[in-house]
Design a protein around this motif. Structure first.
Motif, PDB file in Angstrom:
ATOM      1  N   ASN A   8      -6.488  10.855  66.046  1.00  0.00           N
ATOM      2  CA  ASN A   8      -5.332  11.762  66.105  1.00  0.00           C
ATOM      3  C   ASN A   8      -5.678  13.130  65.522  1.00  0.00           C
ATOM      4  OD1 ASN A   8      -3.741   9.726  67.204  1.00  0.00           O
ATOM      5  ND2 ASN A   8      -3.014   9.026  65.206  1.00  0.00           N
ATOM      6  N   TYR A   9      -6.440  13.123  64.428  1.00  0.00           N
ATOM      7  CA  TYR A   9      -6.824  14.373  63.775  1.00  0.00           C
ATOM      8  C   TYR A   9      -7.679  15.232  64.694  1.00  0.00           C
ATOM      9  CZ  TYR A   9      -9.185  17.585  60.601  1.00  0.00           C
ATOM     10  OH  TYR A   9      -9.688  18.718  60.012  1.00  0.00           O
ATOM     11  N   LYS A  10      -8.603  14.599  65.427  1.00  0.00           N
ATOM     12  CA  LYS A  10      -9.483  15.350  66.327  1.00  0.00           C
ATOM     13  C   LYS A  10      -8.698  16.084  67.416  1.00  0.00           C
ATOM     14  CE  LYS A  10     -12.520  12.219  67.542  1.00  0.00           C
ATOM     15  NZ  LYS A  10     -13.724  11.670  68.215  1.00  0.00           N
ATOM     16  N   LYS A  11      -7.582  15.502  67.813  1.00  0.00           N
ATOM     17  CA  LYS A  11      -6.770  16.123  68.865  1.00  0.00           C
ATOM     18  C   LYS A  11      -5.984  17.320  68.352  1.00  0.00           C
ATOM     19  CE  LYS A  11      -6.164  11.725  71.311  1.00  0.00           C
ATOM     20  NZ  LYS A  11      -5.204  10.633  71.628  1.00  0.00           N
ATOM     21  N   THR A  12      -5.516  17.228  67.116  1.00  0.00           N
ATOM     22  CA  THR A  12      -4.628  18.261  66.567  1.00  0.00           C
ATOM     23  C   THR A  12      -5.288  19.165  65.531  1.00  0.00           C
ATOM     24  OG1 THR A  12      -3.848  16.803  64.793  1.00  0.00           O
ATOM     25  CG2 THR A  12      -2.660  16.714  66.901  1.00  0.00           C
ATOM     26  N   ASN A  13      -6.332  18.623  64.848  1.00  0.00           N
ATOM     27  CA  ASN A  13      -6.989  19.329  63.737  1.00  0.00           C
ATOM     28  C   ASN A  13      -6.006  19.629  62.608  1.00  0.00           C
ATOM     29  OD1 ASN A  13      -9.716  19.928  63.285  1.00  0.00           O
ATOM     30  ND2 ASN A  13      -9.294  22.110  63.271  1.00  0.00           N
ATOM     31  N   ILE A  14      -4.976  18.789  62.520  1.00  0.00           N
ATOM     32  CA  ILE A  14      -3.940  18.973  61.506  1.00  0.00           C
ATOM     33  C   ILE A  14      -3.789  17.692  60.695  1.00  0.00           C
ATOM     34  CG2 ILE A  14      -1.468  19.385  61.095  1.00  0.00           C
ATOM     35  CD1 ILE A  14      -1.447  21.007  63.699  1.00  0.00           C
ATOM     36  N   LEU A  15      -3.712  17.832  59.393  1.00  0.00           N
ATOM     37  CA  LEU A  15      -3.477  16.702  58.506  1.00  0.00           C
ATOM     38  C   LEU A  15      -2.007  16.655  58.110  1.00  0.00           C
ATOM     39  CD1 LEU A  15      -6.488  17.094  56.025  1.00  0.00           C
ATOM     40  CD2 LEU A  15      -6.308  15.403  57.844  1.00  0.00           C
ATOM     41  N   THR A  16      -1.485  15.453  57.926  1.00  0.00           N
ATOM     42  CA  THR A  16      -0.145  15.323  57.369  1.00  0.00           C
ATOM     43  C   THR A  16      -0.223  15.709  55.891  1.00  0.00           C
ATOM     44  OG1 THR A  16      -0.444  13.032  56.676  1.00  0.00           O
ATOM     45  CG2 THR A  16       0.343  13.392  58.942  1.00  0.00           C
ATOM     46  N   ASN A  17       0.917  15.942  55.264  1.00  0.00           N
ATOM     47  CA  ASN A  17       0.925  16.293  53.839  1.00  0.00           C
ATOM     48  C   ASN A  17       0.284  15.199  53.004  1.00  0.00           C
ATOM     49  OD1 ASN A  17       2.200  18.745  54.272  1.00  0.00           O
ATOM     50  ND2 ASN A  17       4.254  17.881  54.016  1.00  0.00           N
ATOM     51  N   LYS A  18       0.535  13.942  53.385  1.00  0.00           N
ATOM     52  CA  LYS A  18      -0.034  12.811  52.658  1.00  0.00           C
ATOM     53  C   LYS A  18      -1.553  12.787  52.797  1.00  0.00           C
ATOM     54  CE  LYS A  18       0.176   7.759  52.261  1.00  0.00           C
ATOM     55  NZ  LYS A  18       0.770   6.519  52.807  1.00  0.00           N
ATOM     56  N   GLU A  19      -2.040  13.012  54.019  1.00  0.00           N
ATOM     57  CA  GLU A  19      -3.482  13.019  54.261  1.00  0.00           C
ATOM     58  C   GLU A  19      -4.156  14.187  53.546  1.00  0.00           C
ATOM     59  OE1 GLU A  19      -3.174  10.942  58.699  1.00  0.00           O
ATOM     60  OE2 GLU A  19      -3.297  13.125  58.476  1.00  0.00           O
ATOM     61  N   GLN A  20      -3.514  15.346  53.571  1.00  0.00           N
ATOM     62  CA  GLN A  20      -4.043  16.522  52.865  1.00  0.00           C
ATOM     63  C   GLN A  20      -4.204  16.218  51.381  1.00  0.00           C
ATOM     64  OE1 GLN A  20      -4.559  19.788  54.455  1.00  0.00           O
ATOM     65  NE2 GLN A  20      -5.683  20.214  52.577  1.00  0.00           N
ATOM     66  N   LYS A  21      -3.207  15.569  50.825  1.00  0.00           N
ATOM     67  CA  LYS A  21      -3.239  15.208  49.405  1.00  0.00           C
ATOM     68  C   LYS A  21      -4.391  14.251  49.110  1.00  0.00           C
ATOM     69  CE  LYS A  21      -0.347  13.412  45.653  1.00  0.00           C
ATOM     70  NZ  LYS A  21       0.982  12.848  45.300  1.00  0.00           N
ATOM     71  N   ILE A  22      -4.610  13.264  50.006  1.00  0.00           N
ATOM     72  CA  ILE A  22      -5.681  12.281  49.829  1.00  0.00           C
ATOM     73  C   ILE A  22      -7.041  12.978  49.772  1.00  0.00           C
ATOM     74  CG2 ILE A  22      -6.956  10.430  50.996  1.00  0.00           C
ATOM     75  CD1 ILE A  22      -4.205   9.391  51.996  1.00  0.00           C
ATOM     76  N   TYR A  23      -7.259  13.943  50.671  1.00  0.00           N
ATOM     77  CA  TYR A  23      -8.561  14.625  50.716  1.00  0.00           C
ATOM     78  C   TYR A  23      -8.721  15.636  49.587  1.00  0.00           C
ATOM     79  CZ  TYR A  23     -10.008  12.185  54.834  1.00  0.00           C
ATOM     80  OH  TYR A  23     -10.401  11.176  55.689  1.00  0.00           O
ATOM     81  N   ASN A  24      -7.648  16.229  49.134  1.00  0.00           N
ATOM     82  CA  ASN A  24      -7.731  17.100  47.961  1.00  0.00           C
ATOM     83  C   ASN A  24      -8.114  16.291  46.722  1.00  0.00           C
ATOM     84  OD1 ASN A  24      -7.098  19.464  49.319  1.00  0.00           O
ATOM     85  ND2 ASN A  24      -4.907  19.301  48.931  1.00  0.00           N
ATOM     86  N   ILE A  25      -7.561  15.076  46.639  1.00  0.00           N
ATOM     87  CA  ILE A  25      -7.910  14.177  45.532  1.00  0.00           C
ATOM     88  C   ILE A  25      -9.382  13.780  45.627  1.00  0.00           C
ATOM     89  CG2 ILE A  25      -7.553  11.849  44.586  1.00  0.00           C
ATOM     90  CD1 ILE A  25      -4.561  12.186  45.275  1.00  0.00           C
ATOM     91  N   LEU A  26      -9.859  13.528  46.857  1.00  0.00           N
ATOM     92  CA  LEU A  26     -11.268  13.168  47.050  1.00  0.00           C
ATOM     93  C   LEU A  26     -12.189  14.288  46.568  1.00  0.00           C
ATOM     94  CD1 LEU A  26     -13.538  11.361  48.141  1.00  0.00           C
ATOM     95  CD2 LEU A  26     -13.153  12.376  50.403  1.00  0.00           C
ATOM     96  N   ILE A  27     -11.849  15.528  46.887  1.00  0.00           N
ATOM     97  CA  ILE A  27     -12.654  16.673  46.437  1.00  0.00           C
ATOM     98  C   ILE A  27     -12.681  16.730  44.910  1.00  0.00           C
ATOM     99  CG2 ILE A  27     -12.800  19.204  46.371  1.00  0.00           C
ATOM    100  CD1 ILE A  27     -11.640  19.162  49.251  1.00  0.00           C
ATOM    101  N   LYS A  28     -11.540  16.481  44.284  1.00  0.00           N
ATOM    102  CA  LYS A  28     -11.467  16.490  42.815  1.00  0.00           C
ATOM    103  C   LYS A  28     -12.306  15.360  42.218  1.00  0.00           C
ATOM    104  CE  LYS A  28      -6.927  18.695  42.400  1.00  0.00           C
ATOM    105  NZ  LYS A  28      -5.500  18.521  42.007  1.00  0.00           N
TER     106      LYS A  28
END
Length: 259
Positions: A8-28
């Motif tokens: 789904n991400y590949k089609k839209t290149n957009i993350l949901t707010n929840k997904e964005q939060k998950i990846y921001n946490i991963l970076i931290k």
């Protein structure tokens, strides 16, 4: 994020707010982990070889944000590749440190001639090991830890050169999928040309990860999610690669003790 969500991400290149939060946490988490590892080793920072690919570019931006002047980046050059060098220059603009270009062409050619090696794969691995020995020498000079760029797929499949790009002190991405790296790359504004580039180690002409492996990273992640989602031959190939490369992931075997 599982494979279906990535589709789904590949089609839209957009993350949901929840997904964005998950990846921001991963970076931290990666940031905290790197700081702790460097500190516990009493090192000054990190050293990283830049390939022009997405994995090293993404890790370079994370490392540069953490260590600033104590992040040392190198592009080891043997064969002239202006396109890859252009990617390296674009990436450099995103970093706090410069990427030093180290030309090993003469050294490699002399070594190739001295050892009388002609086999393509042996020469590819020789290049990788020459890069890593050079990186470690420079790292020791600066008292840093060497970062490796293998993601989960590459580590699981043993898709790295033993004592080449597999020679490192830390593997920050070894527990995340290639799709995760793509998402991190977009979040961190890795140059689009690098993100869109076909994965390749560039160790010989027209090399690509997909050709070497016999399947794509997407197919590997489908298999990881559910082995029945890929062709049986691909499933067998994945299992075979994992089995025959086990020696790359294990500690060096020790001989028997004296009783």
């Amino acid at each position: 994020m599982n494979y279906i969500n990535y589709e789904n991400y590949k089609k839209t290149n957009i993350l949901t707010n929840k997904e964005q939060k998950i990846y921001n946490i991963l970076i931290k988490k990666i940031t905290t982990w790197l700081i702790q590892k460097v500190s516990s080793a009493h090192a000054n920072g990190i050293s990283l070889g830049i390939s022009g690919g997405i994995d090293s570019a993404t890790l370079a931006i994370i490392s540069s944000n953490i260590f600033r002047d104590n992040a040392f980046f190198y592009y080891f050059k043997i064969d002239e590749n202006k396109k890859v060098e252009s990617y390296v220059k674009k990436l450099e603009k995103r970093l706090y440190s410069k990427i030093k270009i180290v030309d090993l062409s003469d050294t490699y050619l002399r070594l190739k001639s001295t050892l009388k090696i002609k086999n393509k794969m042996v020469l590819a691995n020789l290049k990788s090991r020459l890069f890593m020995s050079s990186l470690y020498a420079l790292s020791q000079k600066n008292n840093t830890l060497v970062l490796g760029t293998d993601n989960y797929a590459e580590y699981y499949l043993g898709y790295f050169t033993k004592y080449g790009d597999g020679g490192c002190d830390l593997l920050p991405f070894a527990n995340i999928d290639k799709s995760d790296v793509y998402i991190l790359a977009n979040i961190l504004n890795v140059p689009k040309e690098i993100i869109k580039r076909k994965p390749s180690a560039d160790l010989y002409k027209n090399q690509s990860d997909e050709k070497d492996l016999g399947f794509s990273y997407d197919e590997f992640e489908k298999w990881k999610y559910d082995a029945h989602l890929v062709d049986e031959k691909i499933s067998e190939r994945i299992q075979t690669l994992h089995k025959i490369t086990e020696h790359k992931r294990e500690l060096i075997p020790k001989g028997p003790k004296l009783k």
